[in-house]
Design an enzyme around this catalytic site. Structure first.
Site, PDB file in Angstrom:
ATOM      1  N   ASN A  29      23.139  47.723   4.342  1.00 59.26           N
ATOM      2  CA  ASN A  29      23.475  49.032   4.891  1.00 59.26           C
ATOM      3  C   ASN A  29      24.894  49.358   4.446  1.00 59.26           C
ATOM      4  OD1 ASN A  29      21.013  49.094   6.295  1.00 59.26           O
ATOM      5  ND2 ASN A  29      21.893  47.993   8.033  1.00 59.26           N
ATOM      6  N   HIS A  85      27.397  42.426   4.011  1.00 56.62           N
ATOM      7  CA  HIS A  85      26.335  41.512   4.455  1.00 56.62           C
ATOM      8  C   HIS A  85      24.985  42.071   4.059  1.00 56.62           C
ATOM      9  CE1 HIS A  85      27.057  44.398   7.741  1.00 56.62           C
ATOM     10  NE2 HIS A  85      25.761  44.291   8.012  1.00 56.62           N
ATOM     11  N   ASP A 123      20.914  36.767  12.947  1.00 55.45           N
ATOM     12  CA  ASP A 123      21.414  37.991  13.576  1.00 55.45           C
ATOM     13  C   ASP A 123      21.297  37.852  15.091  1.00 55.45           C
ATOM     14  OD1 ASP A 123      21.760  41.196  12.473  1.00 55.45           O
ATOM     15  OD2 ASP A 123      21.405  40.865  14.608  1.00 55.45           O
ATOM     16  N   ILE A 124      22.314  38.334  15.781  1.00 55.09           N
ATOM     17  CA  ILE A 124      22.348  38.203  17.250  1.00 55.09           C
ATOM     18  C   ILE A 124      21.292  39.090  17.916  1.00 55.09           C
ATOM     19  CG2 ILE A 124      24.044  40.019  17.822  1.00 55.09           C
ATOM     20  CD1 ILE A 124      25.551  37.837  19.442  1.00 55.09           C
TER      21      ILE A 124
HETATM   22  P1  5GP Z   1      24.907  46.520  10.010  1.00 49.70           P
HETATM   23  O1  5GP Z   1      24.384  47.642  10.858  1.00 49.70           O
HETATM   24  O2  5GP Z   1      26.417  46.560   9.880  1.00 49.70           O
HETATM   25  O3  5GP Z   1      24.214  46.454   8.680  1.00 49.70           O
HETATM   26  O4  5GP Z   1      24.483  45.196  10.732  1.00 49.70           O
HETATM   27  C1  5GP Z   1      25.305  44.430  11.541  1.00 49.70           C
HETATM   28  C2  5GP Z   1      24.432  43.363  12.169  1.00 49.70           C
HETATM   29  O5  5GP Z   1      25.280  42.381  12.736  1.00 49.70           O
HETATM   30  C3  5GP Z   1      23.531  43.890  13.300  1.00 49.70           C
HETATM   31  O6  5GP Z   1      22.172  43.615  12.971  1.00 49.70           O
HETATM   32  C4  5GP Z   1      23.999  43.099  14.530  1.00 49.70           C
HETATM   33  O7  5GP Z   1      22.952  42.730  15.390  1.00 49.70           O
HETATM   34  C5  5GP Z   1      24.693  41.902  13.919  1.00 49.70           C
HETATM   35  N1  5GP Z   1      25.792  41.358  14.713  1.00 49.70           N
HETATM   36  C6  5GP Z   1      26.792  42.062  15.291  1.00 49.70           C
HETATM   37  N2  5GP Z   1      27.666  41.236  15.910  1.00 49.70           N
HETATM   38  C7  5GP Z   1      27.187  39.970  15.691  1.00 49.70           C
HETATM   39  C8  5GP Z   1      27.655  38.680  16.089  1.00 49.70           C
HETATM   40  O8  5GP Z   1      28.683  38.511  16.745  1.00 49.70           O
HETATM   41  N3  5GP Z   1      26.898  37.607  15.702  1.00 49.70           N
HETATM   42  C9  5GP Z   1      25.750  37.757  14.981  1.00 49.70           C
HETATM   43  N4  5GP Z   1      25.099  36.628  14.660  1.00 49.70           N
HETATM   44  N5  5GP Z   1      25.290  38.955  14.586  1.00 49.70           N
HETATM   45  C10 5GP Z   1      25.997  40.054  14.942  1.00 49.70           C
END
Ligand code: 5GP
Ligand code: ZN
Length: 113
Positions: free
Chosen positions: A87, A100, A30-31
């Protein structure tokens, strides 16, 4: 999905720190990590969210769980424990609409429910 960033990461069209990949699933860091281990595990197939899975995806989702455990084991988390989180949609806190799972670990995680 051409405008989906996780499809682009899965296709190698966008950079990521990949930790695992096979023909059905990829996993990358995760970034914005919220724990010492914070890995996202996704199907290559574009599924927008968990409610969109069908009976046809049962094997894929099972495989994704096996991959999560394999990664956790390789990172030394299998005995310590970890969390696997999805989520789902707005109230579940979903931001990226490509299915994811967050694999979180490496510190004591607080109970959220
Ligand atoms: P969500 O809130 O949709 O469950 O989580 C999305 C996750 O994707 C977040 O934890 C966010 O930090 C991660 N994320 C968003 N954009 C990128 C990206 O471009 N690369 C990576 N590696 N993670 C990302
Ligand atoms: Zn996608």
């Amino acid at each position: 999905m051409s405008d989906c960033i996780f499809c682009k990461i899965a296709a190698g069209e966008m950079a990521s720190e990949m930790v695992y990949q096979d023909e059905r699933v990829v996993a990358f860091k995760d970034i914005r990590p919220v724990a010492p281990v914070h890995i996202l595990i996704i199907p290559r197939k574009h599924i927008p969210d968990l409610t969109a899975i069908t009976e046809e995806d049962a094997g894929l989702i099972g495989h994704l769980h096996l991959v999560a455990v394999k990664i956790a084991r390789e990172l030394g988390l299998a005995d310590r424990g970890f969390r696997l989180v999805n989520n789902c949609k707005q109230e579940g806190g979903q931001v990226i609409y490509h299915l994811h799972y967050h694999l979180l670990g490496g510190r004591q995680l607080k109970n959220i429910c």
